[in-house]
Design an enzyme around this catalytic site. Structure first.
Site, PDB file in Angstrom:
ATOM      1  N   GLU A  38      68.252  18.903  45.205  1.00 44.36           N
ATOM      2  CA  GLU A  38      68.112  19.150  46.364  1.00 44.36           C
ATOM      3  C   GLU A  38      67.196  20.198  46.260  1.00 44.36           C
ATOM      4  OE1 GLU A  38      70.569  23.230  44.668  1.00 44.36           O
ATOM      5  OE2 GLU A  38      70.371  24.153  46.763  1.00 44.36           O
ATOM      6  N   LYS A 109      74.217  23.927  53.479  1.00 37.58           N
ATOM      7  CA  LYS A 109      75.068  24.226  52.236  1.00 37.58           C
ATOM      8  C   LYS A 109      76.554  25.311  52.296  1.00 37.58           C
ATOM      9  CE  LYS A 109      73.249  26.076  47.163  1.00 37.58           C
ATOM     10  NZ  LYS A 109      73.465  25.634  46.183  1.00 37.58           N
ATOM     11  N   CYS A 142      74.505  21.574  45.443  1.00 36.14           N
ATOM     12  CA  CYS A 142      75.072  22.273  44.049  1.00 36.14           C
ATOM     13  C   CYS A 142      76.173  22.975  43.933  1.00 36.14           C
ATOM     14  CB  CYS A 142      73.079  22.362  43.940  1.00 36.14           C
ATOM     15  SG  CYS A 142      73.473  23.043  42.173  1.00 36.14           S
ATOM     16  N   VAL A 169      71.751  25.426  37.867  1.00 35.14           N
ATOM     17  CA  VAL A 169      71.112  26.303  36.551  1.00 35.14           C
ATOM     18  C   VAL A 169      72.096  26.829  35.388  1.00 35.14           C
ATOM     19  CG1 VAL A 169      69.011  27.387  37.838  1.00 35.14           C
ATOM     20  CG2 VAL A 169      71.500  28.502  38.140  1.00 35.14           C
TER      21      VAL A 169
HETATM   22  C1  ACM Z   1      72.403  25.887  42.594  1.00 35.37           C
HETATM   23  O1  ACM Z   1      73.281  25.960  44.017  1.00 35.37           O
HETATM   24  N1  ACM Z   1      71.144  25.712  43.356  1.00 35.37           N
HETATM   25  C2  ACM Z   1      72.089  26.869  41.468  1.00 35.37           C
END
Ligand code: ACM
Length: 273
Positions: A38, A109, A142, A169
């Site tokens: 990402e 996203k 992510c 994370v």
């Molecule tokens: C994330 O979605 N980059 C933690």
């Protein structure tokens, strides 16, 4: 077919250097499909919307996308990579799919994580799959992993391989993706980054590495280390993702009971405590 992922350590804001390093690291690799993290060219921890606007780019005319298009053409490879996308006034945490013949598609996203809610507009593409000839791929980014609907929708749409650019994370994704692969009978390729960012007095973010490729029976095929960088490849057969049987009498899709899944698509339920 050969698939690969790139686990990187980008320097925040150094787009030219980050892209150049990726080009060098990927140049020697022979693969049909590569997945990058990402926001691999910009870094992740933005501190203002203005900063995002300055570093974001249009698809496909921006420099990151142009570099990946060039790499895809010269190396005859398909590449899925995360980037900050600007479209008119809007800013998206996006991923592009490019191949030797040009831009294949984009995904924005769906589930924004934490401060991304300040900096990015919520994705409006929905989940999509792309037929690359040798395999059908879907994309999620992510934190989409936290919502099992993301992978389920992509699998129902026919994805053999879910490409998952990430800057993780939270600690549990890698294990959770084994289940996403198992329950949907798909390959998942999670391309994560390493390193720590601590910008503008914000809480430091440490990225967890351990990028991985998981097979459709939920087994890890390859997993990078927590701190290492580089390209990791595996030979896979996308055909394995087309057998959705569980036992001789059970099937991942045919045994579903969508008539009892109504709450999944009822927006009122989101208001429950
Ligand atoms: C994330 O979605 N980059 C933690």
């Amino acid at each position: 077919m050969r698939v690969g992922l790139y686990q990187s350590h980008p320097i925040f804001g150094e787009v030219d250097a980050n892209v150049e390093r990726a080009m060098e690291d990927l140049w020697e690799i022979k693969a049909d499909l590569l997945v990058l993290p990402e926001l691999f060219a910009t870094g992740y921890q933005f501190i203002s919307k203005e900063e995002v606007r300055k570093l974001a780019e249009e698809i496909p005319n921006g420099k990151t996308c142009q570099a990946m298009l060039e790499l895809a053409k010269r190396k005859n490879v398909h590449i899925v990579f995360g980037l900050a996308e600007r479209e008119k006034e809007n800013l998206y945490n996006a991923a592009a799919v490019v191949g030797p013949a040009g831009l294949v598609g984009r995904y924005r996203k769906t589930h924004l994580f934490f401060d991304e809610k300040t900096f990015f507009d919520p994705g409006d593409t929905g989940f999509q799959v792309f037929d690359l000839g040798f395999a059908t791929v879907g994309v999620m980014i992510c934190f989409d992993w936290w919502f099992p609907e993301s992978a389920r929708v992509l699998a129902l749409l026919g994805a053999d391989i879910i490409c998952h650019p990430a800057n993780l994370v939270l600690p549990d994704c890698q294990e959770a993706m084994k289940t996403r692969s198992l329950e949907n009978g798909v390959f998942t390729i999670t391309a994560n980054r390493v390193g720590t960012e601590a910008r503008g007095g914000k809480e430091p973010l440490t990225y967890t590495g351990e990028s991985q490729i998981v097979g459709p029976r939920g087994r890890v095929i390859i997993r990078a280390g927590k701190g290492e960088t580089g390209v990791f490849t595996a030979d896979i057969d996308p055909e394995e993702a087309r057998d959705k049987s569980i036992t001789a009498r059970n099937h991942r899709f045919q045994d579903r009971r969508p008539e009892y899944y109504g709450p999944l698509t009822n927006p009122e339920i989101n208001k429950s405590p």
